[in-house]
Design a protein around this motif. Sequence first.
Motif, PDB file in Angstrom:
ATOM      1  N   ASP A 693     -12.101   0.285   5.994  1.00 46.18           N
ATOM      2  CA  ASP A 693     -11.400   0.990   4.929  1.00 46.18           C
ATOM      3  C   ASP A 693      -9.962   0.538   4.740  1.00 46.18           C
ATOM      4  N   GLN A 694      -9.424  -0.245   5.677  1.00 50.88           N
ATOM      5  CA  GLN A 694      -8.066  -0.748   5.513  1.00 50.88           C
ATOM      6  C   GLN A 694      -8.030  -2.217   5.096  1.00 50.88           C
ATOM      7  N   ALA A 695      -9.198  -2.797   4.864  1.00 51.69           N
ATOM      8  CA  ALA A 695      -9.260  -4.236   4.591  1.00 51.69           C
ATOM      9  C   ALA A 695      -8.535  -4.602   3.294  1.00 51.69           C
ATOM     10  N   GLN A 696      -8.808  -3.882   2.205  1.00 44.29           N
ATOM     11  CA  GLN A 696      -8.140  -4.205   0.952  1.00 44.29           C
ATOM     12  C   GLN A 696      -6.648  -3.913   1.051  1.00 44.29           C
ATOM     13  N   ARG A 697      -6.281  -2.849   1.755  1.00 42.51           N
ATOM     14  CA  ARG A 697      -4.871  -2.562   2.003  1.00 42.51           C
ATOM     15  C   ARG A 697      -4.213  -3.718   2.765  1.00 42.51           C
ATOM     16  N   TYR A 698      -4.939  -4.247   3.724  1.00 43.97           N
ATOM     17  CA  TYR A 698      -4.449  -5.383   4.509  1.00 43.97           C
ATOM     18  C   TYR A 698      -4.179  -6.576   3.590  1.00 43.97           C
ATOM     19  N   ALA A 699      -5.121  -6.855   2.698  1.00 43.58           N
ATOM     20  CA  ALA A 699      -4.953  -7.981   1.775  1.00 43.58           C
ATOM     21  C   ALA A 699      -3.788  -7.754   0.815  1.00 43.58           C
ATOM     22  N   ASP A 700      -3.559  -6.480   0.455  1.00 43.92           N
ATOM     23  CA  ASP A 700      -2.518  -6.143  -0.521  1.00 43.92           C
ATOM     24  C   ASP A 700      -1.196  -5.767   0.121  1.00 43.92           C
TER      25      ASP A 700
END
Length: 725
Positions: A693-700
């Motif tokens: 659930d934090q993967a897209q946050r990580y990318a952004d």
Amino acid sequence: MHMPVRHGLLVISLVIMSACSKVPSSSTYTELDRLQARAEQVEIIRDDFGVPHIYAKTDADAVFGLLYAQAEDDFKRIERNYYWAIGRLAEVEGEQALFSDLRARLYMNIDEAKAHYERSPKWLKTLNDAWADGLNYYLAMNPQVKPKLLTRFEPWMPYFFFEGSIGGDIEQIPVAGIKAFYGQRQDAPRTVADDGQEPSGSNGFAIAGELTESGNAMLLINPHTSFYFRGEVHVVSEEGLNAYGAVTWGQYFVYQGFNEHNGWMHTSTYVDFIDEFTHDVFERNGKLYYNYGDEALELKQSEVTLKYITADGMRERTFTMYHTHQGPITHQVDGKWTVTRINWDPVNALQQSYIRTKTHNLAEFREMMDIRTNSSNNTVYADADGNIAYFHGNFVPKRDPQFDYAKPVDGSNPATDWQDKHTVDEIITVINPENGWIQNANSTPFTSAAEFSPNPQDYPTYMAPDQENFRGINAVRVLSDIDNLTLDSLITLAHDPYLPGFEQLIPGLVTAFDANKDDYSELAAAIEELRSWDRRSSANSVAMTLAHFYGIHYAEHGPRPNDMSYMQRINYYGSGTPEKERLDMFAATLAKLESDYGSWNKPWGEVNRLQRLDGEINGRFDDNEPSLAIGMASGRWGALAAFGSRQMTGTKKLYGYRGNSFVAVVEFGDKVKAKTMLAGGQSGDPASPHFYDQAQRYADMQFKDAAYYREDVEKRAVRKYHPGE
């Protein structure tokens, strides 16, 4: 009851409540009853990102809850860390792991670990008891979980795994040398650095209040570890424990994190704290001896029997282990039996690791550092009083400077022996420098605080053989002009996309092309992409793709002058090699890109990806499955926000496997504030909503607010429960 620690200057409350639970008087009272009663004393609150916040009256019960919560998130990584650490890896992974197990037992056998536990202070024993209780209760309450090996955890086990860094000091001892000596009695094989691996290490920044908008000190916690190696936790007791941060799976102390008063970030150190001592061993009257000064000392011999799994079941192999007074024989150099001496002080190391989390100010932190067992790490520090500090290493043995300890020394000469340990005042330390910031990126301490950095002439060479690296150069660059910093601008700064590793490499290639363009006209279009590039990484940059693969190809196939560091060698490829060699290397790079991707004209984000398909320790990757574009780059090029990626088995795309993992920015003031990020998510279970659930946050680069105070935790609570519910 309060336990004074270290000369009475640092007082840590470690109250041990009798049985830590309500104990029935029935004669049928079982261990499970005891553990269930203990669980009633602990509350776990999971927030909206699955971060566990553990609350208990005592530190010991908080540790119990912490280990239970960790096991919920990723039991298999906990178990693997311990069957590796205690020397039972081959029972799971087979005969090829035998010499890893032998390495563990060379430094401590299980009986010695039990003895360390028994001689520990009462408060530490109680924490280790709670550690074992938490894991055993998890297994009792989750019969669907099938351990690969460890069906019961014992309180002596943490004495094998006591520091928090990946593998600790022992993992720096090559298994190949142990195998060569104990397997064939041969010299250790000579190794060449593997440039294909992402550099390990971390970044730590401490910023004084004079450079922040709030006037409060700030800390960047930015370890570069293998992904999913640490979880994010918050553990609180009524005895003064209130630590938040990254915990290495299976340990009971926050390794990189903060409390309300201060914060600590560890970066891997290159202080010389491991030495090799060579010996000529000879036989006399059926016994083995070695010379030491004017004496002949008997070589200590002991046997260990190790098990290993095969297709036909479990088998055993017995080894005779050898020790001098300096430590175990680990390998052979030019026919000489060689000891590798490391810091091995499990009781004090565990105490230091835990006490660190309960310090309140710089004086207490400095007193904790005087235990001097944190050997493989530097420490970057900031606190609510406005102090910032840096300690380059911690455990540093004193040696006679006439000997070159970068090489094996003659162990028969008493003058080569370690002479106690340097005090904290003697090691390289920076406290509140006038420039207002401190950085370490596994780089030399002599650039840690700009012109206020320590002077190398003031210290013995073995205290700081660290070389500069591209990340260190980049850190100094981004910190030199900061002002009015906020947590958000610190996040932006920590993700600055500039890559100093290409400052000479790429202009050198362009220069070579301009001088030889008639012979390499087919390279023209790709060269033009690089000519106009600003050396900043982004997901849509084709030049980033070209530069990365060119640098990797040159590092793998170019010349390797022995006197050059990796950074020096990359710069040498840009300015010191023949022009035609550079162009041939680039032509081969383009051919590789065209073979793998159909074209060299690929934006970086199309090939550089984040993917998490399963929860296995060695996860699966698949080009046909969903993944995310990542604009970050490898730390080898000086990327502050490191994203180490490579082609995996069966893939053409590059997938991240180490680098930015747990990251936090922290501000200390009347109340502590923090924002954090995990690669992927908190849970190792693909069925969990917090697996990815934090993967897209990580990318952004979209960090989440850390819920530290109870009222904030309650607002974000998704689930409240006692262990076992």
